[in-house]
Enzyme design. Structure first.
Site, short mmCIF file in Angstrom:
data_model
loop_
_atom_site.label_atom_id
_atom_site.label_comp_id
_atom_site.label_asym_id
_atom_site.label_seq_id
_atom_site.Cartn_x
_atom_site.Cartn_y
_atom_site.Cartn_z
N LYS A 181 0.87 -1.19 0.00
CA LYS A 181 0.00 0.00 0.00
C LYS A 181 0.90 1.24 0.00
O LYS A 181 1.51 1.57 1.01
CB LYS A 181 -0.92 -0.02 1.23
CG LYS A 181 -1.52 1.31 1.67
CD LYS A 181 -2.34 2.01 0.61
CE LYS A 181 -3.00 3.28 1.19
NZ LYS A 181 -2.04 4.36 1.50
N GLY A 232 6.46 4.98 9.09
CA GLY A 232 5.66 6.20 9.14
C GLY A 232 5.71 6.86 10.50
O GLY A 232 6.70 6.74 11.23
N GLY A 237 1.55 4.26 13.58
CA GLY A 237 2.01 2.94 13.99
C GLY A 237 1.17 2.36 15.11
O GLY A 237 0.82 1.17 15.10
N GLU A 255 8.75 0.96 11.82
CA GLU A 255 9.90 1.87 11.79
C GLU A 255 9.31 3.27 11.75
O GLU A 255 8.78 3.70 10.72
CB GLU A 255 10.78 1.57 10.57
CG GLU A 255 12.18 2.17 10.67
CD GLU A 255 12.29 3.52 9.99
OE1 GLU A 255 12.01 4.54 10.66
OE2 GLU A 255 12.64 3.55 8.81
N CYS A 290 12.94 10.22 8.77
CA CYS A 290 12.81 9.81 10.17
C CYS A 290 14.13 9.88 10.90
O CYS A 290 14.17 10.03 12.12
CB CYS A 290 12.21 8.42 10.25
SG CYS A 290 13.10 7.19 9.27
N GLU A 391 8.57 15.60 17.02
CA GLU A 391 9.06 15.52 15.66
C GLU A 391 8.29 16.48 14.75
O GLU A 391 7.06 16.43 14.68
CB GLU A 391 8.92 14.10 15.11
CG GLU A 391 9.53 13.93 13.73
CD GLU A 391 9.36 12.53 13.17
OE1 GLU A 391 10.28 12.06 12.48
OE2 GLU A 391 8.30 11.91 13.42
#
Length: 496
Positions: A181, A232, A237, A255, A290, A391
């Site tokens: 996806k 993501g 997550g 991750e 990331c 973040e």
């Protein structure tokens, strides 16, 4: 099917399901916007729950015959995929650059790096093996590794082809089939990947279903997709973990994001620290990585000197169209992300951080439309500020000051994330002491940013679970089965 130059024709992509390039069953489409000027760049099908069900069914149907092939036959298919990707590098890189806003040079490298990782995974195929255990005398106790069946993989917007292509190989080499996806924000290159997979792989081995959040949720919730892998944001997550658990027992690897510190001590090389601070911030991806070094922790004795060197480098970053080879930084990927970055810039000002560079839209007519933000540096940041703890996922660097080793470690660990970190010092004892104390999964000593082939990548805390890019990733796509060979008759003892 499509064009990929700066003035390209509108691109219409398709999904790959069961070896066929198809549109959505319900006729829906997902528009993709060029972040440089907000023009419509193309569209892909808005995959429905029915499309996802068809993809999983196709993957299930293809899996037994794919697993029946030898390792060398599956590896050969992966090498052919790599060759086909390399042959279309320029086409992929250009559409990725337009679709993501990332500069063209890194997008070309993404294709080459993805293929390198695919070939690495194919070369590790024979290491997907079991072991014998000396549990009892006279008998043989052994383990074998078997594929899960169908793997679900959800891709983020910052490295669309890089993550999609490179993560196919570790999953399918052991005999799994796969449903991918892509990100709804940058989905166009997935259609090219679909064309390549259609030409090279048996039908159903890799299926690519484009669409929005509901499309991804249908994959996560599918009861016969036991193994899910996601790259993501942490919130996404956690939502995937919850959704997956509501339908079946699943193995979910994540991750996720990072608020990554670069810690520079008094004995570090000042010019190298400044260069790696700016390089590690990944301005070529607008900071949308990331692993970006978004927190620069400087010892008080070198703070001012390094900060000035950082600013000298940031002032030279050329913001412009991502297809221009002279451009160092393009637009932020999408409107939602643009608004988020602007929110944190405004928040940093309100919290008392000192804006040292950027923070606004670049000057010029070409920046009137699109999601443009200047490379931004804040000074006088403290760990009490949200800017230092959360973040941003944008071109925003925060510079902080510390006095002692212990204070540096405390500051580094005072966040909920723990993906990467960099430690800069010429004292090996300090370097190893700090590296062990920092709560992050991937640490450089006197380095930054580089991923090394075969080295497992992943995070501590809310930055994820599981590791990718090493042998452990390949093993994670298999289940371990024990076979006990009882020689000379049964030794069954119900009381044992």
């Amino acid at each position: 099917m499509h064009g990929t130059n700066a003035n390209s024709a509108y691109m219409t992509g398709k999904m790959l399901i069961g070896g066929e390039l198809v549109e959505s069953k319900d006729g829906g489409w997902l528009e993709s916007i060029n972040p440089a000027d907000e023009s419509q760049l193309g569209r892909v099908p808005m995959g429905s729950a029915a499309d996802m069900a068809a993809a999983v069914e196709a993957a299930e149907k293809a899996q037994p015959s794919w697993a029946a092939l030898s390792m060398s036959q599956r590896a050969e298919c992966i090498h052919k995929l790599g060759d086909a990707l390399i042959a279309r590098t320029e086409e992929i890189a250009r559409i990725e650059s337009l679709d993501t806003g990332n500069t063209i040079g890194p997008m070309r490298r993404d294709v080459r790096t993805a293929v390198d990782r695919m070939r690495f995974a194919a070369g590790l195929a024979y290491e997907i093996k079991g072991e014998t255990v000396p549990a009892t005398p006279g008998n043989i106790h052994m383990t074998i590794r078997q594929p899960y069946g169908v793997i679900g993989r959800i891709i983020p917007f910052n490295h669309p082809i890089g993550f999609a292509a490179s993560r196919i190989a570790p999953a399918i080499i052991s005999g799994n089939t796969m449903v991918v996806k892509p990100s709804e924000q940058s989905p166009l290159s997935a259609s090219i990947l679909g064309e390549i997979c259609k030409d090279i792989l048996p039908p159903g081995v890799v299926n690519i279903v484009t669409g929005g959040r509901e499309t991804g949720e249908a994959l996560v919730r599918h009861p016969r997709v036991k193994r899910i892998a996601f790259i993501g944001q942490p919130a996404s997550g956690m939502a995937i973990q919850k959704a997956a658990a509501e339908t079946a027992v699943k193995y979910v690897s994540l991750e996720l994001g990072g608020k990554n510190p670069l810690i520079a001590f008094a004995d570090a090389d000042l010019d190298k620290v400044a260069a790696c601070a700016v390089g590690g911030m990944n301005f070529g991806w607008q900071g949308q990585s990331c692993g970006s070094m978004s927190r620069i922790l400087l010892h008080e004795s070198i703070h001012d000197a390094v900060l000035e060197r950082i600013l000298e480098r940031v002032r030279k970053i050329k913001v412009g169209h991502p297809l221009d080879p002279a451009t160092n930084m393009g637009p932020v990927n999408n409107k939602q992300q643009y608004n988020k970055v602007q929110f944190y810039i405004d928040l940093g000002k309100k919290e008392g951080a000192k804006l040292l560079h950027g923070g606004g839209v670049p000057a010029g007519e070409e920046f009137k439309r699109g999601y443009w933000i200047e490379p931004t540096v804040f000074g006088e940041v403290t760990m009490s500020m949200r800017l230092a703890r959360e973040e941003v996922f944008g071109p925003v660097m925060s510079v902080l000051k510390f006095k002692t080793d212990a204070e540096a470690v405390t500051m580094a660990n005072a966040v909920e994330l723990g993906l990467t970190a960099a430690v800069w010092t010429n004292d090996i004892n300090r370097a190893l002491r700090v590296a062990q104390a920092v709560q992050a999964g991937y640490i450089w000593i006197n380095g930054v940013g580089q991923h090394y082939r075969g080295v497992p990548y992943g995070g501590f805390k809310n930055s994820g679970v599981g590791r990718e890019e090493g042998i452990s990733e390949l093993l994670s796509y298999t289940e371990e089965k024990v076979i006990n060979i009882v020689l000379g008759g049964s030794d069954y003892n119900p009381a044992a």
